[in-house]
Design an enzyme around this catalytic site. Structure first.
Site, mmCIF file in Angstrom:
data_model
loop_
_atom_site.group_PDB
_atom_site.id
_atom_site.type_symbol
_atom_site.label_atom_id
_atom_site.label_comp_id
_atom_site.label_asym_id
_atom_site.label_seq_id
_atom_site.Cartn_x
_atom_site.Cartn_y
_atom_site.Cartn_z
ATOM 1 N N SER A 108 0.824 -1.215 0.000
ATOM 2 C CA SER A 108 0.000 0.000 0.000
ATOM 3 C C SER A 108 0.856 1.262 0.000
ATOM 4 O O SER A 108 1.943 1.286 0.582
ATOM 5 C CB SER A 108 -0.875 -0.004 1.257
ATOM 6 O OG SER A 108 -1.482 1.240 1.466
ATOM 7 N N TYR A 131 -2.352 5.530 -4.088
ATOM 8 C CA TYR A 131 -3.359 6.537 -3.768
ATOM 9 C C TYR A 131 -2.877 7.826 -4.413
ATOM 10 O O TYR A 131 -1.682 8.144 -4.332
ATOM 11 C CB TYR A 131 -3.448 6.773 -2.260
ATOM 12 C CG TYR A 131 -4.309 5.784 -1.527
ATOM 13 C CD1 TYR A 131 -5.615 5.533 -1.941
ATOM 14 C CD2 TYR A 131 -3.842 5.132 -0.396
ATOM 15 C CE1 TYR A 131 -6.414 4.633 -1.245
ATOM 16 C CE2 TYR A 131 -4.639 4.235 0.300
ATOM 17 C CZ TYR A 131 -5.926 3.991 -0.142
ATOM 18 O OH TYR A 131 -6.707 3.109 0.546
ATOM 19 N N THR A 157 -6.166 2.654 -6.607
ATOM 20 C CA THR A 157 -7.409 2.622 -5.824
ATOM 21 C C THR A 157 -8.284 3.809 -6.195
ATOM 22 O O THR A 157 -7.834 4.959 -6.171
ATOM 23 C CB THR A 157 -7.095 2.642 -4.315
ATOM 24 O OG1 THR A 157 -6.310 1.482 -4.017
ATOM 25 C CG2 THR A 157 -8.368 2.602 -3.491
ATOM 26 N N LYS A 253 -8.804 -0.679 -8.745
ATOM 27 C CA LYS A 253 -9.442 -1.268 -7.564
ATOM 28 C C LYS A 253 -10.543 -0.355 -7.027
ATOM 29 O O LYS A 253 -10.326 0.854 -6.872
ATOM 30 C CB LYS A 253 -8.369 -1.482 -6.479
ATOM 31 C CG LYS A 253 -8.881 -1.951 -5.134
ATOM 32 C CD LYS A 253 -7.700 -2.261 -4.218
ATOM 33 C CE LYS A 253 -8.133 -2.662 -2.838
ATOM 34 N NZ LYS A 253 -8.584 -1.538 -2.017
ATOM 35 N N HIS A 277 -13.906 -1.630 -0.789
ATOM 36 C CA HIS A 277 -12.844 -1.283 0.155
ATOM 37 C C HIS A 277 -13.062 -1.991 1.497
ATOM 38 O O HIS A 277 -12.886 -1.408 2.573
ATOM 39 C CB HIS A 277 -12.777 0.234 0.341
ATOM 40 C CG HIS A 277 -11.398 0.768 0.593
ATOM 41 N ND1 HIS A 277 -10.671 1.436 -0.351
ATOM 42 C CD2 HIS A 277 -10.604 0.709 1.693
ATOM 43 C CE1 HIS A 277 -9.504 1.783 0.164
ATOM 44 N NE2 HIS A 277 -9.438 1.341 1.389
HETATM 45 C C1 GLV Z 1 -6.769 2.409 3.704
HETATM 46 O O1 GLV Z 1 -6.668 1.957 2.617
HETATM 47 C C2 GLV Z 1 -7.845 2.113 4.572
HETATM 48 O O2 GLV Z 1 -8.846 1.525 4.121
HETATM 49 O O3 GLV Z 1 -7.730 2.449 5.746
#
Ligand code: GLV
Length: 394
Positions: A108, A131, A157, A253, A277
Site C-alpha cells: 500500500s 493513492y 485505488t 481497484k 474497500h
Molecule cells: C486504507 O486503505 C484504509 O482503508 O484504511
C-alpha cells in the site's frame, strides 16, 4: 499456538490478544453502521455449492494466472494501510510469506515499510498500490520509485478520494505513529511483545511518504491527514496519465457499479477489482460478491475481473472464482495472521485458505481451478450468468 489455528477466525482471536486495540480495530472495522462490512462476509454464506461424488480427485491443481503472472492459486495479498502496525516490519514479513507461497503481494501507499525496504527484503517483484494525492510531483516520483523497484503491477485505488466515516478509528483517535496519550500508552503497555518488536525496528511511520513529500513530518491524525492530502478531484483523465507514466500492468481497484466497470474496461487497464474497500468506504453499498456476477457479465470478455471483500476462507475463494473472478484478494485474513504471529502467521493464513480451497474444489468434483465456473454453484441469491462451460461437466 499458530499450529492450533485451523481457521482465519482462530488467527483473528490470537491477533486481538497481541495487537494494540487501536491498530487491531483499524483492520477489523468497517465504516459507519458496518452493514456493508458485514454483508461482504454474510453474502458468501448465501451461495450454495453442488456436491458431486465418485469422480477422480487425484492430482488436483490450484495454479493459474493473475494479470499474466503465474500464481500458486488465484489469491493475492491485498494492499492494506498501516500493515507495519499490526506487527513490526509487517509489510516485509507479509511480502516474504507471499513470495514463499507463490502468491502476489501488493504494497500500500500507506504502508509503514517503504517500497525500497520491501524490495531489499524480497527476491521476486511485488505489486504496488497507488493513492493519488494533490501533490502530483510526489505521485509522479512515487510511480517512478515503484518502477525502479521492479514492481510487477500498479493497483490504482479509485474508491478513497475522501475517507469513509470510520467510527472506531475516530473514537480510538487513530494515528500513525501512535500517540502518547494515557489511553494509547495503556493499549500498548498491555501488548508488551508488540512493543518490544516495534522498538526493534526503525519502520514506525509512513515509509513511502515521510521524507518524500512536503508538509508531512507530522502525521498527527490519519483522518485529518487524508483529508488534507488525498485528491478529491481524481477522474478518469488521471487514470490515462497514470497508465502512461507507469507503462506496465494496471489494475483498477474499487469498482462496484456496472457503469464504472464499462468505463474501466474502456480505459485500457488490464484488470479491475470489484471492491467496496472491505466495507470501509460507502456503508450501505452492496457486497462485493453480489456485485461480481453482473460486472463479469458486462465486461468479463474485455477485461480481467478480480474481487475482494469478505473473503474469510478458501471456500469463499472458490465461490468467487465460480462467479467469474480471475483473482481473489485477501486483506484482513493475512492481517490477522500477521498480528497473530508475524511471517509465520501470514504463512498460516495462506495455508488455511489454500487447504480450504483445495478440499472444497475436490468435493465439488473438480480437480483444476482453471475449469471452475458457475457449474459448481447450486444456488445463489442473485442472478448468476448462464453457465460458462457445461453445467454437468466434472
Ligand atoms: C486504507 O486503505 C484504509 O482503508 O484504511
Amino acid at each position: 499456538m499458530l499450529e492450533n489455528a485451523l481457521t482465519i477466525d482462530d488467527l483473528k482471536a490470537l491477533a486481538r490478544r497481541r495487537v494494540p486495540k487501536m491498530f487491531f480495530d483499524y483492520a477489523d472495522s468497517g465504516a459507519w453502521t458496518e452493514s456493508t462490512y458485514r454483508a461482504n462476509e454474510s453474502d458468501f454464506a448465501r451461495i450454495l455449492l453442488r456436491q458431486r461424488v465418485l469422480v477422480d480427485m487425484t492430482e488436483r491443481s490450484l495454479a493459474t494466472e493473475m494479470v499474466g503472472q503465474s500464481v500458486a492459486m488465484p489469491v493475492a495479498l491485498a494492499p492494506t494501510g498501516l500493515t507495519g502496525m499490526q506487527h513490526a516490519d509487517g509489510e516485509i514479513l507479509a511480502a516474504q510469506a507471499a513470495e514463499a507461497a507463490g502468491v502476489p503481494f501488493a504494497l500500500s501507499t500507506m504502508s509503514i515499510c517503504s517500497i525500497e525496504a520491501v524490495k531489499a527484503a524480497t527476491k521476486k517483484p511485488f505489486w504496488f498500490q497507488l493513492y493519488v494525492m494533490r501533490d502530483r510531483t510526489f505521485i509522479e516520483r512515487l510511480i517512478d520509485r515503484a518502477k525502479a523497484a521492479g514492481c510487477a503491477g500498479l493497483v490504482l485505488t479509485l474508491d478513497l478520494q475522501i475517507l469513509g466515516q470510520r467510527h472506531k478509528d475516530l473514537r480510538n483517535g487513530l494515528s500513525a505513529p501512535p500517540k502518547f496519550t494515557p489511553k494509547h500508552i495503556w493499549q500498548m503497555a498491555t501488548r508488551p511483545l508488540w512493543c518490544l518488536q516495534m522498538l526493534g525496528t526503525r519502520n514506525r511511520s509512513f515509509g513511502n511518504i515521510v521524507g518524500h513529500a512536503s508538509n508531512v513530518g507530522d502525521l498527527s491524525s490519519l483522518s485529518s491527514w487524508t483529508k488534507e492530502q488525498f485528491d478529491p478531484r481524481l477522474s478518469w483523465k488521471d487514470v490515462a496519465w497514470i497508465k502512461e507514466r507507469w507503462g506496465g500492468k494496471l489494475i483498477l481497484k474499487g469498482i462496484l457499479d456496472v457503469e464504472d466497470a464499462r468505463m474501466a474496461a474502456a480505459s485500457g487497464a488490464d484488470a479491475i477489482i470489484v471492491s467496496n474497500h472491505g466495507g470501509r468506504q460507502l456503508d450501505g453499498a452492496r457486497s462485493s460478491i453480489s456485485a461480481l456476477p453482473g460486472i463479469v457479465d458486462a465486461v468479463g470478455d474485455r477485461i480481467e475481473v478480480h474481487m475482494d471483500g469478505g473473503v474469510r476462507s478458501g471456500q469463499d475463494v472458490l465461490k468467487a472464482v465460480a462467479l467469474g473472478a480471475k483473482g481473489v484478494w485477501i486483506g484482513r485474513p493475512f492481517l490477522y495472521g500477521l498480528g497473530a504471529g508475524g511471517r509465520a502467521g501470514v504463512a498460516r493464513a495462506i495455508e488455511i485458505i489454500r487447504n480450504e480451497l483445495d478440499v472444497s474444489m475436490a468435493l465439488c468434483g473438480k480437480r483444476d481451478i482453471r475449469t471452475i465456473d458457475t457449474g459448481i454453484i447450486d444456488e445463489a441469491p442473485w442472478p448468476v450468468p448462464a453457465t460458462r462451460g457445461p453445467r454437468a461437466a466434472v
